[in-house]
Design a protein around this motif. Structure first.
Motif, PDB file in Angstrom:
ATOM      1  N   ASN A 143       6.438  -4.426   7.762  1.00 26.07           N
ATOM      2  CA  ASN A 143       7.375  -3.327   7.992  1.00 26.07           C
ATOM      3  C   ASN A 143       6.851  -2.440   9.125  1.00 26.07           C
ATOM      4  O   ASN A 143       5.722  -2.601   9.562  1.00 26.07           O
ATOM      5  N   LYS A 144       7.654  -1.523   9.554  1.00 27.19           N
ATOM      6  CA  LYS A 144       7.339  -0.645  10.694  1.00 27.19           C
ATOM      7  C   LYS A 144       7.145  -1.507  11.938  1.00 27.19           C
ATOM      8  O   LYS A 144       6.233  -1.281  12.749  1.00 27.19           O
ATOM      9  N   ARG A 200      16.073  10.272  -1.305  1.00 22.68           N
ATOM     10  CA  ARG A 200      16.347   9.277  -0.286  1.00 22.68           C
ATOM     11  C   ARG A 200      17.464   8.330  -0.699  1.00 22.68           C
ATOM     12  O   ARG A 200      18.281   7.921   0.086  1.00 22.68           O
ATOM     13  N   ARG A 217      13.699   1.696   8.532  1.00 22.67           N
ATOM     14  CA  ARG A 217      14.514   2.884   8.805  1.00 22.67           C
ATOM     15  C   ARG A 217      15.821   2.540   9.499  1.00 22.67           C
ATOM     16  O   ARG A 217      16.847   3.126   9.209  1.00 22.67           O
ATOM     17  N   SER A 233       0.831  -1.211   0.000  1.00 20.76           N
ATOM     18  CA  SER A 233       0.000   0.000   0.000  1.00 20.76           C
ATOM     19  C   SER A 233       0.864   1.258   0.000  1.00 20.76           C
ATOM     20  O   SER A 233       2.025   1.213   0.417  1.00 20.76           O
ATOM     21  N   PRO A 234       0.278   2.366  -0.434  1.00 22.54           N
ATOM     22  CA  PRO A 234       1.004   3.641  -0.365  1.00 22.54           C
ATOM     23  C   PRO A 234       1.474   3.917   1.064  1.00 22.54           C
ATOM     24  O   PRO A 234       0.718   3.714   2.009  1.00 22.54           O
ATOM     25  N   GLY A 274       6.206   1.871   3.283  1.00 25.17           N
ATOM     26  CA  GLY A 274       7.645   1.912   3.544  1.00 25.17           C
ATOM     27  C   GLY A 274       8.459   1.202   2.475  1.00 25.17           C
ATOM     28  O   GLY A 274       9.614   0.833   2.709  1.00 25.17           O
ATOM     29  N   LYS A 275       7.887   1.038   1.296  1.00 24.37           N
ATOM     30  CA  LYS A 275       8.566   0.301   0.220  1.00 24.37           C
ATOM     31  C   LYS A 275       9.895   0.953  -0.178  1.00 24.37           C
ATOM     32  O   LYS A 275      10.906   0.272  -0.302  1.00 24.37           O
ATOM     33  N   SER A 276       9.860   2.273  -0.368  1.00 28.78           N
ATOM     34  CA  SER A 276      11.085   2.961  -0.804  1.00 28.78           C
ATOM     35  C   SER A 276      12.157   2.896   0.281  1.00 28.78           C
ATOM     36  O   SER A 276      13.341   2.685  -0.016  1.00 28.78           O
ATOM     37  N   THR A 294      10.326  -6.206   9.653  1.00 24.36           N
ATOM     38  CA  THR A 294      11.420  -5.267   9.396  1.00 24.36           C
ATOM     39  C   THR A 294      11.131  -3.894   9.998  1.00 24.36           C
ATOM     40  O   THR A 294       9.988  -3.508  10.189  1.00 24.36           O
TER      41      THR A 294
HETATM   42  N1  GTP Z   1       8.274   3.836  12.055  1.00 26.13           N
HETATM   43  C1  GTP Z   1       8.644   3.466  10.834  1.00 26.13           C
HETATM   44  N2  GTP Z   1       8.444   4.275   9.789  1.00 26.13           N
HETATM   45  C2  GTP Z   1       8.829   3.851   8.575  1.00 26.13           C
HETATM   46  C3  GTP Z   1       9.415   2.582   8.365  1.00 26.13           C
HETATM   47  N3  GTP Z   1       9.670   2.442   7.035  1.00 26.13           N
HETATM   48  C4  GTP Z   1       9.258   3.574   6.449  1.00 26.13           C
HETATM   49  N4  GTP Z   1       8.747   4.434   7.365  1.00 26.13           N
HETATM   50  C5  GTP Z   1       8.193   5.774   7.121  1.00 26.13           C
HETATM   51  O1  GTP Z   1       6.977   5.647   6.412  1.00 26.13           O
HETATM   52  C6  GTP Z   1       6.825   6.743   5.486  1.00 26.13           C
HETATM   53  C7  GTP Z   1       6.595   6.199   4.087  1.00 26.13           C
HETATM   54  O2  GTP Z   1       7.773   5.546   3.659  1.00 26.13           O
HETATM   55  P1  GTP Z   1       8.074   5.253   2.123  1.00 26.13           P
HETATM   56  O3  GTP Z   1       9.312   4.429   2.092  1.00 26.13           O
HETATM   57  O4  GTP Z   1       8.079   6.516   1.336  1.00 26.13           O
HETATM   58  O5  GTP Z   1       6.812   4.396   1.730  1.00 26.13           O
HETATM   59  P2  GTP Z   1       6.383   3.875   0.285  1.00 26.13           P
HETATM   60  O6  GTP Z   1       5.675   2.604   0.501  1.00 26.13           O
HETATM   61  O7  GTP Z   1       7.555   3.867  -0.624  1.00 26.13           O
HETATM   62  O8  GTP Z   1       5.379   5.013  -0.165  1.00 26.13           O
HETATM   63  P3  GTP Z   1       4.801   5.278  -1.642  1.00 26.13           P
HETATM   64  O9  GTP Z   1       5.919   5.083  -2.619  1.00 26.13           O
HETATM   65  O10 GTP Z   1       4.324   6.689  -1.586  1.00 26.13           O
HETATM   66  O11 GTP Z   1       3.687   4.292  -1.824  1.00 26.13           O
HETATM   67  C8  GTP Z   1       8.080   7.574   5.621  1.00 26.13           C
HETATM   68  O12 GTP Z   1       7.821   8.659   6.481  1.00 26.13           O
HETATM   69  C9  GTP Z   1       9.082   6.618   6.235  1.00 26.13           C
HETATM   70  O13 GTP Z   1      10.084   7.275   6.985  1.00 26.13           O
HETATM   71  C10 GTP Z   1       9.617   1.739   9.520  1.00 26.13           C
HETATM   72  O14 GTP Z   1      10.112   0.606   9.426  1.00 26.13           O
HETATM   73  N5  GTP Z   1       9.205   2.229  10.697  1.00 26.13           N
END
Ligand code: GTP
Ligand code: MG
Length: 322
Positions: free
Chosen positions: A193-194, A100, A231, A55-56, A59-61, A228
């Motif tokens: 994740n998170k 990033r 971060r 999902s958006p 934390g994929k990126s 995972t």
């Molecule tokens: N607490 C926490 N925050 C995280 C973690 N991984 C990512 N985040 C946060 O979640 C937010 C979204 O992270 P992205 O990596 O941009 O997520 P994404 O899935 O790539 O988002 P889209 O490409 O927009 O779909 C950011 O503010 C990250 O810092 C984690 O393991 N723990």
């Protein structure tokens, strides 16, 4: 040597500018694309294509960024294709990802490319396969493809990747019904994740229960669930291990997926070529008139398609233009 062959040689040598140029050619679907893909194709097939979907904001990126670090520690060269679901001009997503991942920008063992989907259905850009082929021919060992998984795309990424990692976040599995059947089916490896926020264990347990109900698939693989914190990088080495285990145990599955991918690719290209051939055959405006007749219900769509298709096989001297 012709231009495509020269460029392909430079791509294979790992020349960064050549790789970028080759990607632009295939992404723009410019006329040189066919020759370039033809020159690269015999040198592909070594890279592992790993789809990262979820999902958006899951934390994929961030996870991709951590994965790059872990894979580099394992001496692997990493290509990344980040698919931005919005237009290249509107969105911060691509820019955000670039910023990033900037830390890897000076590392010749890493190549990151963002693609726009340009409003196509599904989250994969049409050129994703060819862009991956460029990275493959350039000798990258792992190609990570990030896409937002919504609706149709999940099926698409399953086709586009050798291994599919589905990224969930705490809370996603609390309501078992919330986990769509589609996502359960495409995952080779699950990530929660998170994991630093509360509820990660509970989400993992819900997924485990769902998997228990569906059982291992025909090949005997039951998708592992890896927790995972993208971060801090916690759990990311375990994720790489899980992907490696699948790549090893799931060799037959991967071979079948690659076969299906080739089949789909050829069929799609035949459709495109025949459509182009038809447009060259018809008098300008003719196709529009047939379509108008269907809209006005003077002609049904099946008959229209049959009449039009018959024109392609008609003798060449009846053709208009060419
Ligand atoms: N607490 C926490 N925050 C995280 C973690 N991984 C990512 N985040 C946060 O979640 C937010 C979204 O992270 P992205 O990596 O941009 O997520 P994404 O899935 O790539 O988002 P889209 O490409 O927009 O779909 C950011 O503010 C990250 O810092 C984690 O393991 N723990
Ligand atoms: Mg992202």
């Amino acid at each position: 040597m012709e231009a495509a062959a020269v460029l392909a040689d430079r791509v294979r040598a790992g020349d960064v500018r050549a790789i970028a140029r080759a990607m632009s050619i295939v992404d723009d679907e410019s006329p040189a694309a066919a020759g370039l893909v033809a020159a690269l194709h015999p040198h592909g097939g070594r890279a592992r294509l790993v789809g990262i979907t979820g999902s958006p904001g899951a934390g994929k990126s961030t996870l991709v960024d951590s994965l790059i670090g872990e894979l580099r520690r394992r001496q692997r060269r990493v290509g990344v294709i980040a698919v931005d679901p919005t237009s290249p001009f509107s969105g911060g997503a691509v820019l955000g990802d670039r910023v990033r991942m900037q830390a890897h920008a000076s590392d010749p063992g890493v190549f990151i490319r963002s693609l726009a989907t340009r409003g196509q259905l599904g989250g994969l850009a049409r050129s994703t396969g060819d862009v991956a082929a460029v990275l493959d021919a350039a000798g990258f060992d792992d190609i990570l493809m990030e896409t937002v998984g919504v609706g149709q795309d999940e099926v698409e990424i399953a086709r586009a990747a050798d291994v599919t990692v589905v990224v969930l976040v705490p809370g996603a599995g609390d309501d078992v019904q919330a986990l769509k059947a589609g996502i359960m089916e495409i995952a080779d490896v699950f990530v929660v994740n998170k994991a630093d926020v509360p509820g990660a264990e509970r989400t993992a347990a819900s997924v485990r229960m769902l998997l228990g109900m569906s059982g291992a698939d025909a090949q005997g693989w039951r998708p592992p669930i890896v927790l995972t914190d993208a971060r801090s990088g916690r759990g990311v080495a375990e994720l790489v291990d899980a992907v490696e285990r699948f790549a090893d145990a799931g060799q037959d599955i991967i071979a079948a997926r690659r076969g299906a991918r080739s089949g789909l690719r050829v069929r799609t290209l035949v459709t495109v070529l025949l459509m182009r051939e038809l447009e060259d055959t018809l008098v300008p405006g003719e196709l529009d008139r047939v379509v108008a007749a269907v809209s006005a219900r003077r002609l049904d769509p099946y008959t229209a398609a049959r009449l039009l298709a018959a024109r392609i096989v008609a003798s060449p001297d009846t053709r208009h233009g060419g």
